[in-house]
Design an enzyme around this catalytic site. Structure first.
Site, mmCIF file in Angstrom:
data_model
loop_
_atom_site.group_PDB
_atom_site.id
_atom_site.type_symbol
_atom_site.label_atom_id
_atom_site.label_comp_id
_atom_site.label_asym_id
_atom_site.label_seq_id
_atom_site.Cartn_x
_atom_site.Cartn_y
_atom_site.Cartn_z
ATOM 1 N NE ARG A 188 9.203 2.638 2.983
ATOM 2 C CZ ARG A 188 10.142 3.485 3.406
ATOM 3 N NH1 ARG A 188 10.284 3.705 4.697
ATOM 4 N NH2 ARG A 188 10.930 4.094 2.559
ATOM 5 C CG HIS A 189 10.251 -1.090 0.128
ATOM 6 N ND1 HIS A 189 11.361 -0.481 0.679
ATOM 7 C CD2 HIS A 189 9.595 -0.114 -0.548
ATOM 8 C CE1 HIS A 189 11.391 0.792 0.346
ATOM 9 N NE2 HIS A 189 10.323 1.055 -0.388
ATOM 10 C CG HIS A 215 6.519 1.781 -3.190
ATOM 11 N ND1 HIS A 215 7.837 1.653 -3.547
ATOM 12 C CD2 HIS A 215 5.800 1.139 -4.153
ATOM 13 C CE1 HIS A 215 7.923 0.970 -4.684
ATOM 14 N NE2 HIS A 215 6.701 0.645 -5.071
#
Length: 623
Positions: free
Chosen positions: A365-366, A550
């Site tokens: 995930r970012h 995401h």
């Protein structure tokens, strides 16, 4: 307290007082604690010492349930110790590392003799007497060795106890249940079915062969001292999740919990509507108080970690174990009957951990996005009247890349915050230290994902060597995006101009123009599955394929690889909200068996606390 209840406690107190050993109740009553809460504290702490019960009462002084007549639940287990336990614990660790957690990991190795039953606080000591009586009657007949036979099915793996010794063990369980019924007035159901020691339960079907191979490394004839152990748990939290606190937290508001490392928190997943993102509502085991807490200060604990160990009965004594004091063992309150042996041979662990370099997929995930900290109006906070960007807070990035239509294009495509950039670099540094070899990188077209991928590659010194392949097919579920249109994302030309080393040759599974607003859940998981199929087929060589997306990608981009159907939409939404910044899932290809397996990521996640805004003018005026 009612007069009848007072007489009952007085009757129990007199019975205990008449025993040869001093009653643990006396000092607590002398401190001024009511009898019913003193007995509750003794039951909750395993009736070890008056001091421990007194500490429990002081910690629970604000517990709203302190006076509630809620008894503990008790269960009787037959637990292995010694060399056999060492091998079982090796299996526990390796099965979790190679095949992810399953239901068996919630509890220590054991054979269930009597499932959980309730006992009133003032009668708990009679359970100890029941255990001693049943043990004394069975001691001579108890088998010197308990033969264990490995059994495997599509959702269960464990050892079955052979018939003849199993009959003797079942007789012991029935004797305990009978004695407990007479002495403590309890309804106890002894185990009359096949006795078993579970190794794995409710695991993914494609993990069955790996689990079987690990189980065959356990020699069930290893020396073992079998101990019947009585445990208790708080019946109110049976269906709750258990969290273990990792870091100290001092409440900022009256409705928040005080946290100390090692605390346990009970969380009801169905009662989290009031909690904002990153927070949960829980009940502290240490204090009994309810409140909000930051979820990233905790980690998931096992079900048995909060169980209390009361008394044990050892059936066979071997020379190497006879010197151990039962009092020392019974003082432990965690799930493991004995700690792992420090003298365990390194070669046995290495034989379990032997693996080869495989093709792997690391889904990340970012990092922290700027609107996550400054809210939906973040863009207004950093824009001058003439439309230029400025930095109102150090957690805003130093600058923003150029966009064809100006600064408003960032409104629904926010960048990383300064902390998000730091998180990404730290994760990249840890991945470099872990020794993995990144061979290719794929990213969602969202700016925050591109930045995260760039900073991770930067720590590997690969930002100029490995091109980022932009795959719109792994972009966020568009139903969760604001507005009735998909966000305006950067073009490949804008990305190149902003110094992102993106590939202009890669043909994505889903072009940017194919993303539709408010798509259905089925459409979303389908495009993720198709995208992952293309990503994997594009990279046939061994090494790590880095996929930056995401929070939802950790589920929708790994389940297709594992051959699992999409998760229920409601469960998916509940799960995804708990994924932290730089959360990771790691899949390895098992070419010999033609499948992918979920394993532990190469690095741990990054946990940190919040840091609120500070206005020095208000501080001066306040003083």
């Amino acid at each position: 307290m009612a007069a009848g209840e007072t007489q009952l406690y007085a009757k129990v107190f007199n019975k205990l007082k008449g025993r040869s050993t001093p009653s643990l109740l006396d000092p607590l009553l002398g401190m001024g604690f009511p009898a019913h809460t003193a007995l509750k504290a003794l039951a909750a702490t395993g009736r070890k010492t008056a001091e421990e019960a007194s500490n429990w009462l002081h910690c629970h002084c604000n517990d709203p349930s302190l006076d509630d007549p809620i008894p503990q639940e008790y269960a009787l287990f037959l637990c292995p110790t010694g060399p056999l336990l060492d091998k079982l614990q090796d299996f526990w660790r390796e099965s979790r590392r190679q095949c992810a957690k399953n239901r068996a990991h919630e509890v220590f190795p054991h054979i269930t003799l009597c499932d959980f039953f309730t006992c009133e606080d003032q009668k708990v000591e009679y359970l100890y007497e029941a255990l001693k009586r049943a043990g004394d009657r069975t001691l001579c007949a108890f088998p010197s060795a308990v033969p264990l036979v490995l059994h495997s099915s599509i959702s269960y793996l464990g050892f079955f106890v052979d018939d003849s010794p199993a009959d003797i063990i079942r007789e012991f369980a029935v004797m305990f249940a009978t004695e407990a019924s007479v002495l403590a007035d309890c309804t106890v159901k002894p185990c009359t079915k096949q006795l078993h020691l579970t190794l794995a339960h409710k695991f993914y079907p494609h993990h069955q062969r790996t689990l079987e191979q690990l189980a065959r490394a356990i020699n069930p004839s290893h020396s073992c001292q079998w101990t019947a152990t009585l445990y208790s748990r708080d019946m109110r939290f049976v269906h709750y999740q258990t969290l273990r606190v990792l870091f100290q937290y001092k409440p900022q508001n009256v409705d928040e919990l005080t946290l100390s490392p090692g605390d346990y928190i009970f969380v009801d997943p169905t009662q989290q509507e009031e909690a904002s993102e990153g927070w949960v509502i829980g009940i502290s085991q240490r204090t009994g108080c309810r409140g909000f807490l930051p979820e990233n200060y905790t980690e998931r604990a096992s079900e048995c970690d909060t169980w209390v160990r009361h008394r044990t009965y050892t059936f066979s004594v071997t020379p190497d174990l006879s010197s151990r004091k039962d009092g020392e063992a019974s003082s432990r309150r965690n799930g493991d009957p004995n700690p792992p042996s420090s003298s365990r041979s390194l070669s046995s662990l290495q034989s379990l951990q032997a693996t080869i370099v495989r093709r792997s997929v690391l889904v990340v995930r970012h990092g922290e996005r700027v609107d996550q900290i400054f809210g939906k109006s973040w863009l207004q906070q950093c824009t001058t009247p003439d439309g230029r960007y400025y930095r109102p807070d150090l957690n805003f990035p130093r600058s923003l890349p150029k966009r064809s239509r100006g600064i408003k294009d960032f409104e629904n495509d926010p960048p990383l915050s300064s902390c998000g950039i730091f998180q990404s670099r730290m994760a990249g540094e840890a991945l470099l230290d872990s020794g993995i070899r990144i061979t290719s990188v794929f990213s969602s077209p969202a700016l925050r994902c591109l930045q995260t991928a760039k900073h991770i590659l930067g720590e590997f010194k690969l930002e100029k060597k490995v091109k980022i392949r932009v795959e719109p097919g792994i972009f966020e579920w568009t139903k969760w995006e604001a507005g009735k249109t998909t966000p305006t994302l950067m073009t490949l030309e804008e990305m190149k101009e902003a110094d992102f080393n993106v590939s202009l040759d890669y043909r994505p599974a889903f072009p940017l123009a194919s993303l539709l607003p408010a798509e259905s859940y089925d459409d979303y998981v389908h495009r993720c599955a198709v995208s992952m199929e293309q990503i994997v087929s594009t990279c046939p060589q061994d090494g790590v394929i880095l996929v930056v997306g995401h929070s939802s990608a950790l589920d929708t981009c790994t389940r297709p690889l594992l051959g699992l159907p999409p998760r229920d939409c409601a469960d998916f939404a509940q799960l995804v909200r708990k994924v932290p910044s730089l959360g990771m899932c790691f899949c390895e290809e098992n070419k010999e068996e033609g499948k992918w397996e979920l394993v532990n990521p190469p690095v741990k996640t990054l946990t940190h606390g919040s840091n609120s805004a500070f206005n020095w003018r208000n501080w001066i005026q306040g003083n």
